[in-house]
Design a protein around this motif. Structure first.
Motif, PDB file in Angstrom:
ATOM      1  N   UNK A 138      -6.138  -0.122  10.616  1.00 16.14           N
ATOM      2  CA  UNK A 138      -5.741   0.658  11.783  1.00 16.14           C
ATOM      3  C   UNK A 138      -6.836   0.540  12.849  1.00 16.14           C
ATOM      4  N   UNK A 139      -6.657   1.218  13.962  1.00 13.49           N
ATOM      5  CA  UNK A 139      -7.590   1.062  15.083  1.00 13.49           C
ATOM      6  C   UNK A 139      -8.995   1.553  14.721  1.00 13.49           C
ATOM      7  N   UNK A 140      -9.074   2.761  14.161  1.00 14.22           N
ATOM      8  CA  UNK A 140     -10.364   3.369  13.879  1.00 14.22           C
ATOM      9  C   UNK A 140     -10.723   3.393  12.404  1.00 14.22           C
ATOM     10  N   UNK A 141      -9.732   3.135  11.535  1.00 15.31           N
ATOM     11  CA  UNK A 141      -9.968   3.268  10.094  1.00 15.31           C
ATOM     12  C   UNK A 141      -9.299   2.132   9.332  1.00 15.31           C
ATOM     13  N   UNK A 142      -9.739   1.992   8.102  1.00 20.26           N
ATOM     14  CA  UNK A 142      -9.077   1.111   7.131  1.00 20.26           C
ATOM     15  C   UNK A 142      -8.461   2.018   6.068  1.00 20.26           C
ATOM     16  N   UNK A 143      -7.206   1.754   5.699  1.00 26.10           N
ATOM     17  CA  UNK A 143      -6.562   2.475   4.606  1.00 26.10           C
ATOM     18  C   UNK A 143      -6.368   1.519   3.430  1.00 26.10           C
ATOM     19  N   UNK A 144      -6.848   1.935   2.270  1.00 26.10           N
ATOM     20  CA  UNK A 144      -6.642   1.167   1.045  1.00 26.10           C
ATOM     21  C   UNK A 144      -5.666   1.950   0.169  1.00 26.10           C
ATOM     22  N   UNK A 145      -4.521   1.343  -0.138  1.00 27.14           N
ATOM     23  CA  UNK A 145      -3.477   2.000  -0.925  1.00 27.14           C
ATOM     24  C   UNK A 145      -3.621   1.536  -2.366  1.00 27.14           C
ATOM     25  N   UNK A 146      -3.810   2.486  -3.265  1.00 31.40           N
ATOM     26  CA  UNK A 146      -4.070   2.131  -4.662  1.00 31.40           C
ATOM     27  C   UNK A 146      -3.364   3.101  -5.610  1.00 31.40           C
ATOM     28  N   UNK A 153      -7.300  -0.763 -17.778  1.00 29.02           N
ATOM     29  CA  UNK A 153      -8.278   0.298 -17.527  1.00 29.02           C
ATOM     30  C   UNK A 153      -8.844   0.269 -16.120  1.00 29.02           C
ATOM     31  N   UNK A 154      -8.223  -0.532 -15.245  1.00 28.68           N
ATOM     32  CA  UNK A 154      -8.669  -0.609 -13.854  1.00 28.68           C
ATOM     33  C   UNK A 154      -7.513  -0.242 -12.928  1.00 28.68           C
ATOM     34  N   UNK A 155      -7.804   0.416 -11.792  1.00 27.58           N
ATOM     35  CA  UNK A 155      -6.737   0.756 -10.836  1.00 27.58           C
ATOM     36  C   UNK A 155      -6.233  -0.492 -10.125  1.00 27.58           C
ATOM     37  N   UNK A 156      -4.984  -0.419  -9.656  1.00 23.23           N
ATOM     38  CA  UNK A 156      -4.410  -1.512  -8.877  1.00 23.23           C
ATOM     39  C   UNK A 156      -4.443  -1.157  -7.388  1.00 23.23           C
ATOM     40  N   UNK A 157      -4.701  -2.151  -6.564  1.00 22.36           N
ATOM     41  CA  UNK A 157      -4.606  -1.982  -5.113  1.00 22.36           C
ATOM     42  C   UNK A 157      -3.367  -2.743  -4.642  1.00 22.36           C
ATOM     43  N   UNK A 158      -2.501  -2.071  -3.874  1.00 23.64           N
ATOM     44  CA  UNK A 158      -1.240  -2.681  -3.484  1.00 23.64           C
ATOM     45  C   UNK A 158      -1.145  -2.956  -1.985  1.00 23.64           C
ATOM     46  N   UNK A 159      -2.039  -2.381  -1.200  1.00 29.18           N
ATOM     47  CA  UNK A 159      -1.924  -2.561   0.251  1.00 29.18           C
ATOM     48  C   UNK A 159      -3.273  -2.266   0.908  1.00 29.18           C
TER      49      UNK A 159
END
Length: 561
Positions: A83-91, A73-79
């Motif tokens: 980056x220079x100006x931002x953070x990307x969370x891949x889920x 029942x919880x999402x998974x984060x895979x990456x």
């Protein structure tokens, strides 16, 4: 900064913006390597929240917190990409609808459905609370709960979750959603703990079962039966106990709350009155039993006969109806008469498939009838076969996410898993479809989990059993001369896709070249021999034939010395 069409880290192509908050944007992206959709959360490094704290630290903390969790029942984060100006969370991209949208569209939800949802939410909160260290979610509300196509819930948005620290006397900032947040979530009123989540869950249940938003006037939680007298007094007491202002007066754990939900009828005033009445009238009933026994048996027999006759007549009307909508209406009526009989459910599924589409609206119709009785249905001998047929309806016909540009085969396959799991779990001895249900289930699990295995470099050994399952399912379908064209073609498409995508992986897991080429030639010939009768099956056949060249090339490349 991401924009439509841009590619993040050379892998994730941004398709569209799907969410926006004060702290971040969320995009739908396609993994170009794996042909899988992900949600990409973009957080600006210079962004600040209203408390003037740099939020990037909390975003990374949120991502790392979820990354170590493992619950359906919880999402998974895979990456996590810096980056220079931002953070990307891949889920995980979670397909479905948030419960607040469902309330807006359909109003208050059926009590039985809400109680089942409450049990799922209790289980995931208990998992969080018993983690080491304990995690307090703090933002339970309908907007943060996703109802997936398979009927299960996912808890999303861990932006204000925190690890519980026993030595803390109070939280440092006020966080939560007004109307749902517990009193202690407002600074200076004590530290949040598991009982905070119990309060928020109680308010959420109140909103779901009454349809009244606690964030809107009258800004007060009335007893739920004030809004709907037909609701259970037991559920009313549970919600009232959850939402006590003093944490000491609430349920002290989600396990305690879950027990109460399992026995909510026993806390109902009507239930207790019936129990007292049974004791008061025991002597009278004993004396009168002999006199009325024969009349009672006769009356029950007549009622059962009438019920059976109504059910059978409605089934016959459904079978004779010339329109799919007429069939569906009759089968829905029959289910209301006898909700624990499987014939009307099976007829309903067949009616849904008449146009080769199992729509989201039809899914809602099925679940509205089925969910309140699911526990009792699972006790019947026929349930396993019913679950098996529902699983196949999802696997081959479910239309959620299908567009002209996007084939939803993987969505269909993964949405079917829970039904095939039920078919296996509740199967009586000696049922012939058991092996087939296991194959469907395991193929679904492979397609659900393989992307994460690849990202974590833990996929070795996963491909050989998947290959054997594909071959066995092909053999079962090919042995059935009466199998429908759509079933055959969808399976051939899956086989071609798997060989094209995983030829190298099959080789590394020990699949012989002669084996994969033999299957390729058999699928190629069988596809060409399928006689199609509808526009949709003609499209699928053309799609499979169009993959012959690329699949053969993938095999050549994989097995080249």
């Amino acid at each position: 900064m991401a924009h439509i069409g841009s590619v993040i880290d050379g892998k994730y192509e941004i398709l569209k913006l799907i969410g926006r908050g004060g702290m971040s944007k969320v995009y739908l992206a396609m993994d170009k390597r794996l042909n899988k959709q992900w949600a990409v959360k973009e957080i600006e490094k210079r962004a600040r929240d209203k408390n003037n704290e740099v939020i990037i630290q909390s975003a990374i903390a949120e991502a790392n917190m979820i990354k170590r969790l493992d619950h359906p029942s919880l999402p998974r984060i895979v990456d996590i990409i810096d980056d220079i100006k931002v953070i990307y969370v891949i889920m995980d991209y979670i397909e479905g609808e948030p419960l607040n949208k469902i309330i807006e569209e359909y109003g208050a939800q059926p009590q039985e459905v809400v109680i089942e949802w409450a049990k799922q939410l209790c289980e995931v909160l208990e998992y969080l609370h018993t983690s080491k260290p304990s995690i307090i979610y703090r933002d339970m509300k309908p907007a943060n709960i996703m109802l997936k196509p398979d009927g299960n819930l996912k808890l999303i948005d861990f932006g204000i979750a925190r690890e519980y620290k026993e030595q803390n006397l109070a939280d440092t900032v006020s966080l939560g959603t007004k109307g749902y947040a517990a009193p202690e979530q407002f600074g200076g009123k004590g530290q949040t703990d598991p009982r905070t989540d119990i309060y928020c869950l109680g308010v959420t249940l109140y909103h779901l079962v009454t349809g009244h938003n606690p964030s809107e006037p009258p800004y007060e939680l009335y007893p739920i039966r004030q809004w709907n007298p037909q609701l259970s007094g037991g559920l009313e007491k549970i919600i009232q106990k959850c939402t006590q202002l003093n944490p000491e007066d609430r349920f002290q754990s989600c396990a305690e709350l879950l027990y109460a939900l399992d026995h909510y009828e026993e806390a109902d005033d009507l239930y207790r009155e019936k129990q007292k009445a049974k004791l008061r009238n025991f002597s009278f009933v004993t004396g009168a039993a002999v006199l009325f026994l024969s009349l009672g048996i006769f009356g029950q027999a007549m009622a059962a006969h009438t019920n059976n006759t109504d059910y059978e007549n409605t089934i016959q009307l459904a079978e004779k109806s010339s329109s799919p909508s007429g069939k569906i209406d009759y089968y829905l009526t029959a289910i209301d008469i006898k909700p624990l009989e499987d014939a009307a459910y099976l007829g309903l599924i067949d009616a849904f498939k008449l146009d080769a589409n199992f729509t989201v609206e039809e899914e809602k119709q099925l679940k509205t009838k089925m969910n309140p009785h699911l526990r009792e249905l699972r006790k019947t001998a026929e349930y396993s076969n019913l679950a098996f047929e529902i699983g196949k309806a999802y696997w081959y016909y479910y239309d959620y996410g299908r567009t002209e540009q996007n084939d939803n085969q993987i969505t269909r396959i993964t949405s079917s898993i829970q039904w095939f799991e039920d078919a296996v779990a509740y199967v009586p001895e000696g049922m012939k479809y058991l092996d087939m249900a296991k194959i469907y289930r395991d193929i679904g699990k492979f397609n659900r989990d393989i992307t994460l295995h690849i990202v974590e470099a833990s996929d070795k050994g996963e491909y050989q059993p998947y290959w054997e399952n594909i071959k066995e399912l092909l053999a079962i379908v090919d042995e059935n001369p009466d199998e429908s064209e759509i079933v055959m073609l969808e399976l051939y498409k899956l086989a071609m896709y798997s060989m094209e995508s995983y030829a190298r992986k099959f080789k590394s897991d020990g699949v012989e070249e002669s084996d994969i080429r033999s299957v390729y030639e058999a699928v190629k010939q069988s596809t060409q021999e399928v006689a199609v009768t509808t526009d949709r099956t003609e499209e699928i056949k053309e799609e499979v034939i169009g993959r012959f060249g690329t699949t053969e090339k993938a095999i050549d490349n994989a097995y080249r010395n």
